[in-house]
Motif scaffolding. Structure first.
Motif, short mmCIF file in Angstrom:
data_model
loop_
_atom_site.label_atom_id
_atom_site.label_comp_id
_atom_site.label_asym_id
_atom_site.label_seq_id
_atom_site.Cartn_x
_atom_site.Cartn_y
_atom_site.Cartn_z
N LEU A 1 12.73 -39.28 1.31
CA LEU A 1 11.56 -38.58 1.81
C LEU A 1 12.03 -37.28 2.44
O LEU A 1 12.58 -37.26 3.54
N ILE A 2 11.85 -36.16 1.71
CA ILE A 2 12.44 -34.90 2.15
C ILE A 2 11.48 -34.03 2.95
O ILE A 2 11.91 -33.11 3.65
N GLY A 3 10.17 -34.27 2.86
CA GLY A 3 9.23 -33.43 3.60
C GLY A 3 7.85 -34.02 3.67
O GLY A 3 7.44 -34.83 2.83
N ILE A 4 7.11 -33.62 4.71
CA ILE A 4 5.73 -34.07 4.93
C ILE A 4 4.91 -32.84 5.27
O ILE A 4 5.36 -31.97 6.02
N SER A 5 3.71 -32.77 4.73
CA SER A 5 2.83 -31.63 5.01
C SER A 5 1.44 -32.10 5.41
O SER A 5 0.92 -33.08 4.87
N GLN A 6 0.86 -31.40 6.35
CA GLN A 6 -0.56 -31.58 6.65
C GLN A 6 -1.32 -31.38 5.35
O GLN A 6 -1.09 -30.42 4.61
N ARG A 7 -2.22 -32.29 5.01
CA ARG A 7 -2.89 -32.26 3.70
C ARG A 7 -3.91 -31.13 3.61
O ARG A 7 -4.05 -30.48 2.58
N PHE B 1 -1.93 -36.71 5.02
CA PHE B 1 -0.64 -36.05 4.89
C PHE B 1 -0.10 -36.25 3.48
O PHE B 1 -0.31 -37.29 2.87
N ARG B 2 0.58 -35.22 2.97
CA ARG B 2 1.26 -35.31 1.67
C ARG B 2 2.75 -35.43 1.90
O ARG B 2 3.34 -34.69 2.70
N CYS B 3 3.38 -36.35 1.18
CA CYS B 3 4.79 -36.67 1.36
C CYS B 3 5.54 -36.39 0.06
O CYS B 3 5.08 -36.75 -1.03
N PHE B 4 6.71 -35.78 0.18
CA PHE B 4 7.50 -35.36 -0.98
C PHE B 4 8.79 -36.17 -1.02
O PHE B 4 9.57 -36.18 -0.07
N VAL B 5 9.00 -36.84 -2.17
CA VAL B 5 10.17 -37.71 -2.34
C VAL B 5 11.04 -37.17 -3.46
O VAL B 5 10.58 -36.93 -4.58
N LYS B 6 12.33 -36.95 -3.13
CA LYS B 6 13.29 -36.45 -4.11
C LYS B 6 14.53 -37.33 -4.07
O LYS B 6 15.09 -37.58 -3.00
N LEU C 1 1.38 -27.33 -0.77
CA LEU C 1 0.75 -27.12 0.53
C LEU C 1 1.58 -26.19 1.41
O LEU C 1 1.76 -25.03 1.06
N LEU C 2 2.15 -26.66 2.51
CA LEU C 2 2.89 -25.79 3.42
C LEU C 2 4.36 -25.64 3.02
O LEU C 2 5.15 -25.02 3.75
N TYR C 3 4.73 -26.19 1.88
CA TYR C 3 6.05 -26.00 1.29
C TYR C 3 5.91 -25.17 0.02
O TYR C 3 4.84 -25.14 -0.60
N THR C 4 7.00 -24.52 -0.37
CA THR C 4 7.07 -23.92 -1.70
C THR C 4 7.89 -24.84 -2.59
O THR C 4 8.73 -25.61 -2.09
N VAL D 1 15.90 -37.06 8.40
CA VAL D 1 14.59 -37.06 9.05
C VAL D 1 13.76 -35.94 8.43
O VAL D 1 14.10 -34.76 8.57
N PRO D 2 12.69 -36.26 7.73
CA PRO D 2 11.91 -35.21 7.05
C PRO D 2 11.19 -34.31 8.04
O PRO D 2 10.78 -34.74 9.13
N GLU D 3 11.04 -33.07 7.66
CA GLU D 3 10.29 -32.11 8.47
C GLU D 3 8.80 -32.30 8.22
O GLU D 3 8.37 -32.44 7.08
N LEU D 4 8.01 -32.31 9.28
CA LEU D 4 6.55 -32.33 9.16
C LEU D 4 6.04 -30.92 9.39
O LEU D 4 6.21 -30.36 10.48
N ARG D 5 5.47 -30.33 8.37
CA ARG D 5 4.89 -29.00 8.50
C ARG D 5 3.38 -29.12 8.68
O ARG D 5 2.71 -29.87 7.98
#
Length: 350
Positions: free
Chosen positions: A193-199, A184-189, A263-266, A285-289
């Motif tokens: 932790l604002i979002g998680i994506s299937q890698r 999983f890829r995790c995005f921190v701003k 990945l699944l985010y823009t 709570v971050p969204e997992l896409r």
């Protein structure tokens, strides 16, 4: 994205802090002559390089000698240029591969040569000898980007980009068979932790949407207890491997910006504010896409690197002149005028 943020994601900058939570690795400084070799146009493997595993290079009982390729043998390969020679670096590389169990995963400061897996025998980045490492690094556009344009997307002054000295390094990581479904890829701003994506979004894994809540909970706990207070920046991305519930492995850090695959985010979403779901950002709570169904599977992002560059240009419309040349060639062929020595393809990555 700033130069300092890119430098903080360089492997040697973060590995000492997180070595207890990631894969065992060795960092080898790159000599300038080897960097020059990687940037040279021709693909010529160093003199004396053998496609032989470092773990059994001293024994012949475990390997059929007929399968050992001597890349320096003139009968098998006539080099178009003088083979380079890095005796000290070669020895260090062999010893490191052997010390890590004979199988390693190579990368430079930031990137792994994932776009070059098409050239390996098993379509992976597993290397058992120095020639495996050389061939993957030499065939990768990602590696060339690391060496020539590491700060391309940074907002700093151009003079600062040119003056920043990068100490390039080869990283060899102990090979582990990782199931791509668990990455999983995790995005921190702003340290949130604002979002998680299937890698790997080129596959559908049913268990991910079925276990969304547990996956998010585990990754949040890992972020708050291991990562957040130990990484120097407020904006960054990190990749994790969730082996099972409550057991996570840190894989890598990447800059927070266009240079990293969303990945699944823009990146418009990631850089905006719409991903925050709570007034109290600390309770966000971050969204997992993830790929929700087989119909949502996307194409493999590295697949295009195995195709001739001209085919890609024609299909994408990036170079209309090549389409015209192709049509003209077909007309000549129909008229019996096509020459047998026409050249129409140039392979990307070689």
């Amino acid at each position: 994205m700033k130069i300092s943020e890119v430098l903080n994601c360089s492997f040697s900058a973060w590995y000492p802090r997180f070595k207890d939570y990631t894969i065992k690795s060795q960092i080898i400084p790159l000599p300038q002559e080897f960097i020059d070799y990687l940037l040279a146009d021709q693909v010529v493997l160093p003199e004396g390089t053998l496609a032989m595993s470092a773990s059994d290079s001293d024994t012949e009982d475990n390997r059929n000698t007929e399968n050992v390729i001597d890349w320096a043998t003139e009968d098998l390969l006539t080099p178009v240029a003088e083979p380079p020679n890095f005796p000290e670096f070669e020895t260090l590389l062999k010893n490191t591969i052997k010390r890590l169990g004979g199988q390693v995963f190579p990368k430079l400061n930031w990137s792994a040569p994932k776009d070059a897996t098409w050239i390996s025998f098993d379509r992976t980045l597993k290397c058992t000898c120095t020639s495996d490492v050389y061939l993957l690094l030499k065939s990768s556009d990602f590696i060339s980007h690391d060496l020539t344009q590491p700060f391309k997307h940074c907002c700093d002054d151009e003079n600062l980009k040119n003056e920043t000295n990068v100490k390039y390094e080869l990283v060899l990581r102990k090979w582990q068979e990782l199931n791509p479904a668990y990455e999983f890829r995790c995005f921190v701003k702003d340290n949130i932790l604002i979002g998680i994506s299937q890698r790997h979004n080129d596959m559908y894994y049913r268990f991910i949407p079925e276990n969304r809540k547990e996956i998010v909970s585990d990754i949040q706990a890992f972020f708050y207890h291991i990562v957040k207070d130990n990484f120097p920046d407020k904006n960054y991305c990190f990749d994790v491997y969730r082996r099972c519930q409550g057991k996570l492995l840190l894989l890598d850090f990447n800059p927070f910006g266009q240079v990293t695959d969303g990945l699944l985010y823009t990146w418009e979403e990631l850089e905006g504010d719409e991903l925050f779901q709570a007034e109290d950002l600390q309770q966000h709570v971050p969204e997992l896409r993830c790929v929700e169904s087989p119909s949502g599977v996307q194409s493999n992002p590295y697949g295009a690197y195995a195709f001739p560059k001209d085919f890609i240009d024609i299909s994408s419309g990036d170079d209309p002149s090549k389409l015209v040349q192709l049509l003209q060639s077909k007309v000549r062929e129909q008229n019996g005028e096509c020459s047998s020595d026409d050249e129409t393809t140039e392979y990307e990555g070689t």
